[in-house]
Design an enzyme around this catalytic site. Sequence first.
Site, short mmCIF file in Angstrom:
data_model
loop_
_atom_site.label_atom_id
_atom_site.label_comp_id
_atom_site.label_asym_id
_atom_site.label_seq_id
_atom_site.Cartn_x
_atom_site.Cartn_y
_atom_site.Cartn_z
N LYS A 128 1.99 -3.82 -5.63
CA LYS A 128 1.96 -3.17 -4.30
C LYS A 128 0.51 -3.09 -3.85
O LYS A 128 -0.30 -2.42 -4.49
CB LYS A 128 2.58 -1.78 -4.41
CG LYS A 128 2.70 -1.04 -3.09
CD LYS A 128 3.47 0.27 -3.32
CE LYS A 128 3.19 1.34 -2.28
NZ LYS A 128 3.90 1.15 -1.04
N SER A 144 10.43 7.92 -1.98
CA SER A 144 9.24 7.87 -2.82
C SER A 144 8.47 9.17 -2.69
O SER A 144 8.27 9.66 -1.58
CB SER A 144 8.31 6.73 -2.39
OG SER A 144 9.00 5.50 -2.41
N ARG A 180 13.72 -5.51 -1.61
CA ARG A 180 12.47 -5.04 -0.97
C ARG A 180 11.69 -6.27 -0.51
O ARG A 180 10.99 -6.89 -1.29
CB ARG A 180 11.67 -4.21 -1.98
CG ARG A 180 10.33 -3.68 -1.46
CD ARG A 180 9.68 -2.82 -2.53
NE ARG A 180 8.40 -2.30 -2.13
CZ ARG A 180 7.25 -2.95 -2.28
NH1 ARG A 180 7.24 -4.18 -2.80
NH2 ARG A 180 6.11 -2.40 -1.90
N1 TZP Z 1 5.77 1.60 -5.36
C1 TZP Z 1 4.89 2.18 -6.16
S1 TZP Z 1 4.26 1.10 -7.29
C2 TZP Z 1 5.22 -0.18 -6.72
C3 TZP Z 1 5.99 0.28 -5.65
C4 TZP Z 1 6.93 -0.52 -4.87
C5 TZP Z 1 5.17 -1.54 -7.28
C6 TZP Z 1 5.82 -1.64 -8.62
O1 TZP Z 1 5.73 -2.97 -9.10
P1 TZP Z 1 5.48 -3.28 -10.65
O2 TZP Z 1 5.32 -4.78 -10.69
O3 TZP Z 1 6.68 -2.85 -11.39
O4 TZP Z 1 4.22 -2.57 -11.04
#
Ligand code: TZP
Length: 225
Positions: free
Chosen positions: A149, A120, A49
């Site tokens: 994010k 998602s 990603r």
């Molecule tokens: N989609 C929803 S939360 C997120 C994504 C890509 C980020 C998740 O990152 P982390 O560091 O595991 O909280």
Amino acid sequence: MNATRKEDAVRQALRVYFIMGSSNVPAGIPPELILAEAIRGGATLFQYREKGTGGLRGKARTELAWKLRLLCRERGIPFIVNDDVDLALELDADGVHVGQEDEAASAVRTRIGSKLLGVSAYHEAEAEAAIRAGADYLGVGPIFATRTKEDAKSASGVQAIRRMRELGIRLPIVGIGGITAENAAGVVRAGADGVSVISAISSAEYPREAARRLATAVESALANR
Ligand code: TZP
Ligand code: MG
């Protein structure tokens, strides 16, 4: 692979679902090193990603993607590309993951054939639509608050997963957002097949150990469910 076997394989692969791009790793550490360690520790699937203003583009992006793709193939875990069907096809990735703002899941399904399709879903309406579009699994979250994010919605808690299961959604689900070895068991108890993490592994001092702790938490929660 028949449908039930594919679904079982997906459930297995979702257990410790590691996501990373170049901007998620500490300065000076090669992403492929973190991925290799994560796999040694028990990561069961990897999603590439590459996001954000500082993210790699063009040739550098393709080159890193190839490195990570080949590492996954060598170590025997599925490799999924976030939101880029062209790149996934070029790399012969095992699948694609799309969010609600990306290319429509049904169009992606048509383009990737039987490769894995993850979508998602924040709530049950998005989950139902993803299922109709032919998703193989749902990424549900953010479950907990995340700083990874930038445009993340507010945390839903494990309730979002529990509710989807109560409504009869049976597709494999991986929780995402703010998940750590400490809170992973609750995500699985709510009905997830596994947990998806970025920072819990990519920013850990010892990524191998971090993946191992997540794997242990998920496996014991599954065994006691
Ligand atoms: N989609 C929803 S939360 C997120 C994504 C890509 C980020 C998740 O990152 P982390 O560091 O595991 O909280
Ligand atoms: Mg996206």
